[in-house]
Scaffold this motif. Structure first.
Motif, PDB file in Angstrom:
ATOM      1  N   TRP A  41       0.842  -1.200   0.000  1.00  0.00           N
ATOM      2  CA  TRP A  41       0.000   0.000   0.000  1.00  0.00           C
ATOM      3  C   TRP A  41       0.876   1.249   0.000  1.00  0.00           C
ATOM      4  N   PHE A  42       1.899   1.293   0.873  1.00  0.00           N
ATOM      5  CA  PHE A  42       2.753   2.475   0.967  1.00  0.00           C
ATOM      6  C   PHE A  42       3.568   2.682  -0.313  1.00  0.00           C
ATOM      7  N   ALA A  43       3.957   1.600  -0.991  1.00  0.00           N
ATOM      8  CA  ALA A  43       4.717   1.721  -2.237  1.00  0.00           C
ATOM      9  C   ALA A  43       3.876   2.384  -3.323  1.00  0.00           C
TER      10      ALA A  43
END
Length: 113
Positions: A41-43
């Motif tokens: 998700w953060f990527a």
């Protein structure tokens, strides 16, 4: 709750105990609308500045400061020793004295555009 710990930003945070963490994760697992934000998700996440309409709304309501400046335009932190009367004069008008000092230096050095 566990003792206060230093976060990566230097702020003190109170981390949950292992028991509290287990209870939190149990609640997350039972909520179909909740999901844990993982590395995938953060990527894929994008900075808020890529959404101008959202930025405008958030700034309107005081949730965001100014957009980040390019590194070559950012001010640099310095240590400067000033005479007490000069510092008192700069601080006399209250908050923003460092910005006023920067402007005065720009004028004195002929850097005002």
């Amino acid at each position: 709750m566990a003792d206060l710990k230093d976060s990566p930003t230097g702020q003190k945070v109170r981390l949950p105990t292992p028991e509290e963490d287990a209870e939190i994760n149990k609640g997350i697992a039972q909520d179909p609308d909740a999901r844990e934000l993982d590395d995938v998700w953060f990527a894929a996440a994008k900075p808020v500045w890529e959404f101008p309409d959202l930025v405008k709304t958030l700034q309107k309501h005081g949730y965001l400061g100014r957009p980040p400046m390019p590194p070559e335009q950012r001010k640099q932190r310095v240590t400067l020793h000033l005479d007490p009367d000069i510092l008192a004069a700069l601080k006399a008008d209250g908050k923003g004295w460092q910005t006023r000092a920067n402007a005065a230096l720009r004028r004195a050095l002929g850097l005002d555009a």
